[in-house]
Design a protein around this motif. Structure first.
Motif, short mmCIF file in Angstrom:
data_model
loop_
_atom_site.label_atom_id
_atom_site.label_comp_id
_atom_site.label_asym_id
_atom_site.label_seq_id
_atom_site.Cartn_x
_atom_site.Cartn_y
_atom_site.Cartn_z
N ILE A 17 19.29 9.86 -21.31
CA ILE A 17 19.95 8.89 -20.43
C ILE A 17 20.84 9.60 -19.42
N TYR A 18 21.60 10.58 -19.91
CA TYR A 18 22.47 11.34 -19.01
C TYR A 18 21.64 12.08 -17.96
N TRP A 19 20.50 12.66 -18.37
CA TRP A 19 19.66 13.41 -17.44
C TRP A 19 19.08 12.48 -16.37
N ILE A 20 18.62 11.31 -16.79
CA ILE A 20 18.05 10.35 -15.83
C ILE A 20 19.11 9.90 -14.83
N GLN A 21 20.28 9.59 -15.32
CA GLN A 21 21.35 9.16 -14.41
C GLN A 21 21.71 10.26 -13.42
N LYS A 22 21.85 11.48 -13.92
CA LYS A 22 22.33 12.58 -13.07
C LYS A 22 21.29 13.03 -12.06
N HIS A 23 20.05 13.21 -12.49
CA HIS A 23 19.05 13.85 -11.63
C HIS A 23 18.19 12.86 -10.85
N ILE A 24 18.01 11.65 -11.35
CA ILE A 24 17.13 10.71 -10.66
C ILE A 24 17.91 9.73 -9.79
N PHE A 25 19.00 9.19 -10.32
CA PHE A 25 19.73 8.16 -9.58
C PHE A 25 20.93 8.73 -8.84
N VAL A 26 21.87 9.34 -9.55
CA VAL A 26 23.06 9.89 -8.88
C VAL A 26 22.68 11.04 -7.96
N GLY A 27 21.77 11.91 -8.43
CA GLY A 27 21.37 13.07 -7.64
C GLY A 27 20.69 12.70 -6.35
N VAL A 28 19.84 11.68 -6.38
CA VAL A 28 19.11 11.28 -5.18
C VAL A 28 20.04 10.64 -4.15
N TRP A 29 20.95 9.78 -4.62
CA TRP A 29 21.82 9.05 -3.71
C TRP A 29 23.12 9.79 -3.40
N HIS A 30 23.37 10.87 -4.13
CA HIS A 30 24.58 11.67 -3.91
C HIS A 30 25.85 10.82 -4.00
N SER A 31 25.80 9.82 -4.83
CA SER A 31 26.95 8.94 -5.04
C SER A 31 26.89 8.42 -6.47
N ARG A 32 27.93 8.68 -7.23
CA ARG A 32 27.94 8.21 -8.61
C ARG A 32 27.97 6.69 -8.66
N ARG A 33 28.74 6.05 -7.80
CA ARG A 33 28.86 4.59 -7.82
C ARG A 33 27.51 3.93 -7.54
N VAL A 34 26.84 4.38 -6.48
CA VAL A 34 25.54 3.80 -6.12
C VAL A 34 24.49 4.16 -7.17
#
Length: 480
Positions: A433-450
């Motif tokens: 879960i942490y990897w998916i959040q960091k590399h797929i969602f947060v990493g792509v949008w460069h914003s933790r909130r988004v």
């Protein structure tokens, strides 16, 4: 629950005429009789399932995204954010479900058995999931110190409201006419006992919250990260009728009845301006923060849960309208007018400083605004889905609503996430879960909130909608 249609065979006797029935004809009649006696599935109200699914989805959203988006999280004290609509929506839906389900049960004993069993199941799951036994999803441990178990919670509040309103529904069923009499207020007269109980609940709540004297009180700081850990702090009150965080009657009754160690340790008021400079975000306490900022408070406490019965009574009334009024236009007219009236009343009470909107206290203005909003949202779904038949875009919500308890336990309470987090690599925080959040969602949008917002929408809500859809196709449901 389907209606059971039993066919009673009537035979006319004539002494002079005898009917000879062959074995094959008798066999056909027996099969026909059995088919008539089999329960037939009643048509579900799709808009109610979708509304229930929306409430569960909102709960997942506010639990996982509220820390990043304060306008989504609970208001620190007075006010009404998105999260503050979730509980009243659930109670409104419970009320509608009560009216629709118990109308099909003619036997009082069967209805009472269903009422008791469902109430006990809600209490059991509430204590298990929110009493402190489950530490999901952040910690891979379980167990609770009985000295600190949390007695109240979301499911416990639903259990109380369900028990009271369903008991009224069962008790007054024989006194109700089957057909609605002419008249604008005839449906209120038909179910006058529901409104009488609602009036009693409101009178008791207002009398207690404005009439009970709240003395000074003290508590021990159990937060090991606090500089005041282990200290006994005092909160000065000595007032009555106050609706501020430290000196309201709601908190006083919970401290006296439940015990302060059995209350919620992380109340929303810790994000208030009086407690932290980062308000409405969480953050370190101010140097001059009052002592009550460190104290526990029960947002699903005794007095506020009694007030929440009103939300369920309003919901059961909307179910009665669905049952008795036959045309779509008459239903919508009644629902929308009443919903708008509740909204206007609640907003007026709040902005005239008569009764503030407050979820923690479950004030009357809060009941009006949230119930009015629930009424309008359900009316919109009813128009789109049950009248215009626009339902494909809402299928994930409908599937979640049809298996709401499963999704609530697995997603909103983090049981499934805890299971996934249990399979980590090298470090307990290095999980899928942490990897998916960091590399797929947060990493792509460069914003933790988004990134977190999109993760919750697509990887949690949409995922569980599809899971619920598969279970629906297989005919698997988790019913309380």
């Amino acid at each position: 629950m389907a209606d059971i249609k039993a066919a009673a065979a009537a035979a006319a006797h004539d002494d002079d005429v005898r009917f000879v029935v062959t074995d094959s004809v008798a066999h056909d009649l027996e099969i026909q009789e059995k088919q008539q006696q089999q329960p037939q599935k009643s048509k579900r109200v799709a808009s109610l399932d979708i509304f229930r699914g929306l409430a569960v989805a909102l709960m997942i959203l506010v639990d996982d995204v509220g820390g990043e988006w304060p306008m989504i999280a609970h208001a620190p004290w007075n006010g009404c954010n998105l999260a503050d609509f979730v509980m009243p929506f659930f109670l409104f839906i419970v009320g509608m479900s009560i009216s629709l389900s118990f109308k099909r049960i003619a036997n009082h004993m069967i209805a009472s058995k269903k009422l008791i069993l469902r109430t006990l199941k809600l209490l059991f799951w509430g204590l298990l999931l929110q009493g402190g036994f489950s530490h999901a999803p952040d910690e891979l441990t379980y167990g609770v110190d009985m000295k600190k178990i949390r007695w109240c919670g979301i499911l416990q509040r639903i259990a109380l409201a369900y028990f009271v309103v369903a008991l009224i529904e069962i008790s007054t069923k024989t006194a109700q006419a089957k057909d609605l009499l002419p008249g604008r207020f005839s449906i209120f007269k038909l179910y006058c006992w529901h409104w009488l109980v609602g009036a009693c609940v409101l009178i008791i709540y207002l009398a207690v919250i404005y009439g009970v004297y709240v003395p000074d009180w003290h508590f021990t700081v159990h937060n090991i990260d606090s500089a005041d850990y282990g200290k006994i702090l005092t909160v000065n009150c000595g007032v009555r009728g106050k609706l501020d965080p430290p000196c309201n009657a709601v908190g006083y009754i919970d401290r006296e009845v439940l015990g302060i160690n059995h209350m919620y340790a992380h109340p929303a008021w810790k994000r208030s301006k009086a407690c932290t400079k980062n308000s409405p975000y969480e953050g370190p306490f101010r140097d001059d923060a009052p002592s009550w900022c460190l104290a526990p408070f029960e947002p699903e406490g005794i007095l506020s849960s009694i007030s929440s019965i009103l939300s369920t009574i309003i919901g059961v009334h909307y179910g009665h309208v669905l049952i008795h009024m036959q045309s779509h236009s008459s239903r919508l007219r009644h629902w929308v007018v009443m919903g708008l009236a509740l909204l206007v009343l609640g907003i007026t009470l709040h902005f005239t400083n008569a009764i503030p909107l407050n979820k923690q206290l479950y004030t009357f203005s809060y009941v009006c605004v949230t119930s009015g909003a629930a009424a309008l949202v359900f009316s919109a779904f009813y128009t789109l889905v049950d009248i215009w038949n626009v339902k494909y875009m809402f299928l994930p919500l409908e599937w979640i609503g049809m298996n709401a308890m499963l999704v609530y336990v697995m997603a909103a309470e983090g049981i499934f996430a805890a299971f996934i987090n249990g399979w980590y690599y090298d470090d307990p925080h290095n999980t899928l879960i942490y990897w998916i959040q960091k590399h797929i969602f947060v990493g792509v949008w460069h914003s933790r909130r988004v990134g977190i917002l999109l993760y919750v929408i697509f990887a949690e809500i949409l995922f569980w909608g599809l899971v619920a859809g598969i279970l629906h196709r297989l005919g698997i449901y988790w019913k309380l």
